[in-house]
Design a protein around this motif. Sequence first.
Motif, mmCIF file in Angstrom:
data_model
loop_
_atom_site.group_PDB
_atom_site.id
_atom_site.type_symbol
_atom_site.label_atom_id
_atom_site.label_comp_id
_atom_site.label_asym_id
_atom_site.label_seq_id
_atom_site.Cartn_x
_atom_site.Cartn_y
_atom_site.Cartn_z
ATOM 1 N N PHE A 1 0.844 -1.196 0.000
ATOM 2 C CA PHE A 1 0.000 0.000 0.000
ATOM 3 C C PHE A 1 0.881 1.249 0.000
ATOM 4 O O PHE A 1 0.686 2.173 -0.791
ATOM 5 C CB PHE A 1 -0.926 -0.016 1.227
ATOM 6 C CG PHE A 1 -1.761 1.222 1.377
ATOM 7 C CD1 PHE A 1 -2.882 1.416 0.582
ATOM 8 C CD2 PHE A 1 -1.434 2.202 2.314
ATOM 9 C CE1 PHE A 1 -3.659 2.568 0.706
ATOM 10 C CE2 PHE A 1 -2.200 3.350 2.443
ATOM 11 C CZ PHE A 1 -3.320 3.525 1.644
ATOM 12 N N GLN B 1 1.149 4.202 -2.787
ATOM 13 C CA GLN B 1 0.908 5.624 -2.508
ATOM 14 C C GLN B 1 2.126 6.445 -2.920
ATOM 15 O O GLN B 1 1.994 7.511 -3.515
ATOM 16 C CB GLN B 1 0.645 5.841 -1.018
ATOM 17 C CG GLN B 1 -0.481 5.035 -0.430
ATOM 18 C CD GLN B 1 -1.840 5.685 -0.630
ATOM 19 O OE1 GLN B 1 -1.987 6.874 -0.394
ATOM 20 N NE2 GLN B 1 -2.796 4.948 -1.087
ATOM 21 N N TRP C 1 3.150 9.883 -5.951
ATOM 22 C CA TRP C 1 3.825 11.178 -5.759
ATOM 23 C C TRP C 1 5.077 11.325 -6.593
ATOM 24 O O TRP C 1 5.491 12.445 -6.881
ATOM 25 C CB TRP C 1 4.075 11.442 -4.267
ATOM 26 C CG TRP C 1 2.774 11.471 -3.549
ATOM 27 C CD1 TRP C 1 2.419 10.757 -2.454
ATOM 28 C CD2 TRP C 1 1.598 12.218 -3.924
ATOM 29 N NE1 TRP C 1 1.115 11.004 -2.120
ATOM 30 C CE2 TRP C 1 0.586 11.893 -3.006
ATOM 31 C CE3 TRP C 1 1.297 13.110 -4.952
ATOM 32 C CZ2 TRP C 1 -0.693 12.446 -3.076
ATOM 33 C CZ3 TRP C 1 0.014 13.653 -5.027
ATOM 34 C CH2 TRP C 1 -0.949 13.328 -4.102
ATOM 35 N N GLY D 1 0.243 11.976 8.557
ATOM 36 C CA GLY D 1 -0.140 10.763 7.825
ATOM 37 C C GLY D 1 0.705 10.658 6.571
ATOM 38 O O GLY D 1 0.229 10.281 5.502
ATOM 39 N N GLY E 1 2.892 8.672 5.526
ATOM 40 C CA GLY E 1 3.080 7.352 4.916
ATOM 41 C C GLY E 1 4.520 7.067 4.524
ATOM 42 O O GLY E 1 5.457 7.278 5.303
ATOM 43 N N ASP F 1 3.305 9.792 11.463
ATOM 44 C CA ASP F 1 2.393 8.689 11.116
ATOM 45 C C ASP F 1 2.381 7.694 12.272
ATOM 46 O O ASP F 1 3.123 7.837 13.259
ATOM 47 C CB ASP F 1 2.825 8.011 9.799
ATOM 48 C CG ASP F 1 1.622 7.465 9.007
ATOM 49 O OD1 ASP F 1 0.853 6.659 9.580
ATOM 50 O OD2 ASP F 1 1.456 7.824 7.837
ATOM 51 N N LEU F 2 1.531 6.689 12.164
ATOM 52 C CA LEU F 2 1.435 5.656 13.194
ATOM 53 C C LEU F 2 2.779 4.934 13.311
ATOM 54 O O LEU F 2 3.506 4.807 12.305
ATOM 55 C CB LEU F 2 0.327 4.664 12.823
ATOM 56 C CG LEU F 2 -1.071 5.300 12.711
ATOM 57 C CD1 LEU F 2 -2.057 4.335 12.067
ATOM 58 C CD2 LEU F 2 -1.569 5.734 14.088
ATOM 59 N N GLY G 1 3.141 8.857 15.961
ATOM 60 C CA GLY G 1 1.999 9.343 16.737
ATOM 61 C C GLY G 1 0.689 9.049 16.043
ATOM 62 O O GLY G 1 0.655 8.694 14.863
ATOM 63 N N PHE H 1 -2.618 10.973 15.127
ATOM 64 C CA PHE H 1 -3.011 12.380 15.079
ATOM 65 C C PHE H 1 -4.361 12.666 15.738
ATOM 66 O O PHE H 1 -4.692 13.806 16.002
ATOM 67 C CB PHE H 1 -2.905 12.988 13.675
ATOM 68 C CG PHE H 1 -3.517 12.228 12.518
ATOM 69 C CD1 PHE H 1 -4.801 11.745 12.549
ATOM 70 C CD2 PHE H 1 -2.765 12.056 11.348
ATOM 71 C CE1 PHE H 1 -5.354 11.090 11.456
ATOM 72 C CE2 PHE H 1 -3.305 11.385 10.245
ATOM 73 C CZ PHE H 1 -4.611 10.896 10.306
ATOM 74 N N PHE H 2 -5.163 11.640 16.018
ATOM 75 C CA PHE H 2 -6.418 11.885 16.732
ATOM 76 C C PHE H 2 -6.209 11.892 18.246
ATOM 77 O O PHE H 2 -6.864 12.634 18.958
ATOM 78 C CB PHE H 2 -7.463 10.821 16.386
ATOM 79 C CG PHE H 2 -8.034 10.984 15.000
ATOM 80 C CD1 PHE H 2 -8.707 12.151 14.652
ATOM 81 C CD2 PHE H 2 -7.885 9.987 14.052
ATOM 82 C CE1 PHE H 2 -9.229 12.318 13.376
ATOM 83 C CE2 PHE H 2 -8.409 10.148 12.769
ATOM 84 C CZ PHE H 2 -9.083 11.312 12.446
ATOM 85 N N LYS I 1 -4.250 13.243 1.111
ATOM 86 C CA LYS I 1 -5.125 12.063 1.071
ATOM 87 C C LYS I 1 -5.435 11.558 2.482
ATOM 88 O O LYS I 1 -5.458 10.368 2.735
ATOM 89 C CB LYS I 1 -4.498 10.955 0.209
ATOM 90 C CG LYS I 1 -4.345 11.391 -1.242
ATOM 91 C CD LYS I 1 -4.178 10.223 -2.168
ATOM 92 C CE LYS I 1 -2.787 9.677 -2.117
ATOM 93 N NZ LYS I 1 -2.658 8.406 -2.749
ATOM 94 N N ILE I 2 -5.616 12.513 3.400
ATOM 95 C CA ILE I 2 -5.977 12.158 4.778
ATOM 96 C C ILE I 2 -7.471 12.386 4.989
ATOM 97 O O ILE I 2 -8.192 11.470 5.363
ATOM 98 C CB ILE I 2 -5.161 13.010 5.786
ATOM 99 C CG1 ILE I 2 -3.654 12.770 5.592
ATOM 100 C CG2 ILE I 2 -5.586 12.700 7.220
ATOM 101 C CD1 ILE I 2 -3.209 11.337 5.768
ATOM 102 N N HIS J 1 -9.929 12.564 3.067
ATOM 103 C CA HIS J 1 -10.873 11.723 2.305
ATOM 104 C C HIS J 1 -11.108 10.363 2.978
ATOM 105 O O HIS J 1 -12.034 9.644 2.623
ATOM 106 C CB HIS J 1 -10.421 11.559 0.831
ATOM 107 C CG HIS J 1 -9.296 10.611 0.605
ATOM 108 N ND1 HIS J 1 -8.951 10.152 -0.658
ATOM 109 C CD2 HIS J 1 -8.429 10.017 1.462
ATOM 110 C CE1 HIS J 1 -7.932 9.319 -0.548
ATOM 111 N NE2 HIS J 1 -7.596 9.234 0.712
ATOM 112 N N ASP J 2 -10.281 10.034 3.980
ATOM 113 C CA ASP J 2 -10.470 8.778 4.717
ATOM 114 C C ASP J 2 -11.520 8.887 5.823
ATOM 115 O O ASP J 2 -11.914 7.873 6.391
ATOM 116 C CB ASP J 2 -9.158 8.376 5.429
ATOM 117 C CG ASP J 2 -8.152 7.754 4.472
ATOM 118 O OD1 ASP J 2 -8.537 7.407 3.347
ATOM 119 O OD2 ASP J 2 -6.973 7.615 4.873
#
Length: 322
Positions: free
Chosen positions: A132, A136, A140, A163, A165, A186-187, A211, A213-214, A228-229, A231-232
Amino acid sequence: MGSTEDLEYPQIIMQYSNGFLVSKVMFTACELGVFDLLLESGKPLSSDAIAAHLGASTMGMKRLLDACVGLKLLAIEMTQEGGLLGQFNMGLESHLFQSMQLMTKHIMVWMMVMIASVLHLYLRSDEEMLKFMAGQNSVWTICGRDVLAAFDLSPFTQIYDLGGGGGALAQECVSLYPNSTVTIYDLPKVVRVAKEQFVSPEERQITFHEGDFFNDSIPEAELYILSKILHDWDDDKCKKLLAKVYKACKPGGGVLLVESLLNEDKSGPVETQLYSMNMLVQTEGKERTASEYSKLLEAAGFGMIQVKRTGKLYDAVLGRKE
Ligand SMILES: C[S@@+](CC[C@H](N)C(=O)[O-])C[C@H]1O[C@@H](n2cnc3c(N)ncnc32)[C@H](O)[C@@H]1O
């Protein structure tokens, strides 16, 4: 979608993968009985009426039917009460759609057999994540410059790619704006893979931040890229995230949204309608219009909003904290 004659490698890959989405939309509408219903009714119907007849969700059906109109599978007639959907040529299409319905019964089995026989394995989640991220990233390397050059971002030297990625957009950013440093936020598991597989340690202008982000804090910066954050996520989550970004943002700083923008009347572009169908299946989100993104930004406190359509797959929206 244009003909493949005008396209070169690697854009042609995107064209073919969109072709897959086109078929999925057509087969889904067929399988749900949209075309049969319109044939039986003998007159155009509203999206809500179609959803009610077929026992489908109104939001999901609206998105599917928008994509069918964009693909010219259905005709739309605007009335005072809203759009009414109908078929172009009932007689001819009914035969085509009936044979397609037969095909859909076999096509999924056929695809699964094909995938299994080619791969000889089941994808594990780490492997899927790697694929994935690589996918992505490749977007770019093809169109990263278009979105980053849509606005002059040189005044912003301290940038967070939330995010971010696999980091390809961050890499394009530091090469286009050599005075900037970009932190990929990102996670933890994504950051680990980005470090190991995609971003060279010699890339001194790129740093990482693990981290959520929520739920975790977002450090102060001059510019936040959200590519592209949004839109999720649904509107509530987008507002929550943007409010956090606004709070963290330095005065005079901003936020750059990179997304594929729908036309204001949602009549296209067809690629974006197809992505929105994909979002319906895979995420909580959807593709949005420029004014929908502007409203989300304004709700969080951002102003001086500018929109740039690049004419390619992804567009850019810049909001500022005054
Ligand atoms: C659709 S991808 C976009 C990746 C990249 N921005 C791009 O344009 O190619 C969404 C990204 O958001 C990240 N993400 C999702 N939820 C997150 C969260 N709660 N905190 C931080 N990152 C998150 C995912 O790990 C993924 O890298």
